[in-house]
Design a protein around this motif. Sequence first.
Motif, short mmCIF file in Angstrom:
data_model
loop_
_atom_site.label_atom_id
_atom_site.label_comp_id
_atom_site.label_asym_id
_atom_site.label_seq_id
_atom_site.Cartn_x
_atom_site.Cartn_y
_atom_site.Cartn_z
N HIS A 126 44.45 34.67 40.18
CA HIS A 126 44.59 34.49 38.74
C HIS A 126 43.44 35.21 38.04
O HIS A 126 42.39 35.44 38.62
CB HIS A 126 44.56 32.99 38.44
N ASN A 127 43.63 35.55 36.77
CA ASN A 127 42.56 36.19 36.01
C ASN A 127 41.32 35.31 35.88
O ASN A 127 40.23 35.82 35.59
CB ASN A 127 43.06 36.58 34.61
N ASP A 156 25.63 41.23 45.59
CA ASP A 156 26.47 40.52 46.57
C ASP A 156 27.81 41.20 46.75
O ASP A 156 28.32 41.91 45.86
CB ASP A 156 26.73 39.07 46.10
N HIS A 157 28.41 40.97 47.91
CA HIS A 157 29.78 41.42 48.19
C HIS A 157 30.68 40.19 48.22
O HIS A 157 30.38 39.21 48.91
CB HIS A 157 29.86 42.15 49.52
N ILE A 158 31.76 40.24 47.46
CA ILE A 158 32.69 39.12 47.35
C ILE A 158 34.06 39.55 47.85
O ILE A 158 34.54 40.64 47.53
CB ILE A 158 32.83 38.64 45.88
N ILE A 159 34.70 38.67 48.62
CA ILE A 159 36.06 38.92 49.10
C ILE A 159 37.01 37.95 48.39
O ILE A 159 36.74 36.74 48.32
CB ILE A 159 36.17 38.71 50.62
N LEU A 211 34.71 37.85 38.22
CA LEU A 211 34.21 38.76 39.24
C LEU A 211 34.00 40.17 38.67
O LEU A 211 32.98 40.82 38.93
CB LEU A 211 35.17 38.80 40.43
N GLU A 212 34.96 40.64 37.90
CA GLU A 212 34.84 41.98 37.32
C GLU A 212 33.70 42.04 36.31
O GLU A 212 33.03 43.08 36.16
CB GLU A 212 36.16 42.40 36.67
N TYR A 213 33.46 40.93 35.62
CA TYR A 213 32.33 40.86 34.69
C TYR A 213 31.01 41.00 35.46
O TYR A 213 30.11 41.74 35.04
CB TYR A 213 32.36 39.53 33.94
N LEU A 214 30.91 40.31 36.60
CA LEU A 214 29.70 40.40 37.41
C LEU A 214 29.57 41.77 38.08
O LEU A 214 28.46 42.23 38.36
CB LEU A 214 29.68 39.29 38.46
N LYS A 215 30.68 42.41 38.32
CA LYS A 215 30.64 43.78 38.85
C LYS A 215 29.96 44.71 37.85
O LYS A 215 29.16 45.58 38.22
CB LYS A 215 32.06 44.26 39.15
N LYS A 216 30.26 44.50 36.55
CA LYS A 216 29.67 45.34 35.50
C LYS A 216 28.22 44.97 35.23
O LYS A 216 27.39 45.84 34.97
CB LYS A 216 30.48 45.20 34.21
N THR A 217 27.91 43.68 35.27
CA THR A 217 26.59 43.22 34.85
C THR A 217 25.58 43.06 35.99
O THR A 217 24.38 43.14 35.76
CB THR A 217 26.71 41.88 34.09
#
Length: 384
Positions: free
Chosen positions: A99-100, A90-93, A106-112
């Motif tokens: 906030h973290n 998926d692409h997320i905007i 989101l960054e976790y899902l980018k990696k996984t």
Amino acid sequence: MSIVYLDHAASSWPKPPKVMEAMVQCMEQYAANPGRGSHEMAVKASRVLFEGRKSLANLFRVKNPNDISYTLNTTMSLNIAIKGFVQEGDHIICTAIEHNSVRRPLEYLKKTKGIKISYVKTNAKGELSVDDIANEFTANTRLVVCTHGSNLLGSLLPIAEIGQLCKDKGVRFLVDAAQTAGTIPIDVGLMGIDMLAFPGHKALLGPQGTGGLYIAPDLELEPLLHGGTGGQSEAIDQPTVRPDRYEAGTQNTVGIAGLNEGVKFVLQEGTDAIHQKEWNATQRLMEGLMGIHGVSILGPDLGQNKTGIVSFTIAQADSSEVAFILDQSFQIAVRAGYHCSPLAHEMAGTMERGAVRASVGYFNTNSDMDRLIQAVREIAKHMA
């Protein structure tokens, strides 16, 4: 000297007396497991949880209270929403002032899961153009995540316009209302909000360990937690019925009893009146700080709409040192550092030393603002 508490963006304090009274009453009279028994105490606990849902539904203009699930805080709500909805590829905007609690999932899902993320930049004051979001849409954009109000800059983003854009594009819209729930009117229908994550312990005036997530009735998420719910116990899978599907485990009945009273206080006072009172105080604070040599204020200019957050820097001073002096020498509680929002500090140009954040609450007075102004004046004079 009494404490001036100006850290409401983290947790509000003090709470309305009825919040504490309700929590004590719960502990003394019906602190049993809601939904887990048919005895009188368990039924009373269940009833209070539903009363809380109805209060929240009234506040956010939600048609069905069962579309609101209780959580421990906004962070948990955002994790349920993001991890339960986003799929591989998926692409997320989202925005560059998140906030973290948004950025890290989101960054976790980018990696996984190999998702793609677009961080839409704001200007230095935290102001955003909807056109900049529109320009980021691609064929596989599935979700827009947006903070309603920056926890550093105090800026308010155009949620209704972004919601309409998402509706036009057929994309789901998740809003982080950590800094606005209870102080800014929110109507999930009119604003096109599919998921609303909110805390109970900030402007809703409830205790810590409370929060919630609104999920649109036509939207299904994969639960973050699996376990006992008190219903459909014979089934091997998590129940499909709401709110049980997203509320595995024993709920914080004591905290929710307090939260219900906090929300009822907000409903009684009115979010428009609460926002106006806090805005007046922030304007007084900003005007006073602007007259101090070496002090720079972040976020929207004087007179512009914003939340009760006033973040500032003092010349070359480290923000943590300033906050320490305010606490130890002047009995004024503020927050310093990076506020779990490093991207917002990049936008504001304050990554080197962070910023001091004073955040106004409903019970603050003009004299509280004046005490902070005078204290900053003395600190700035000695640090010049």
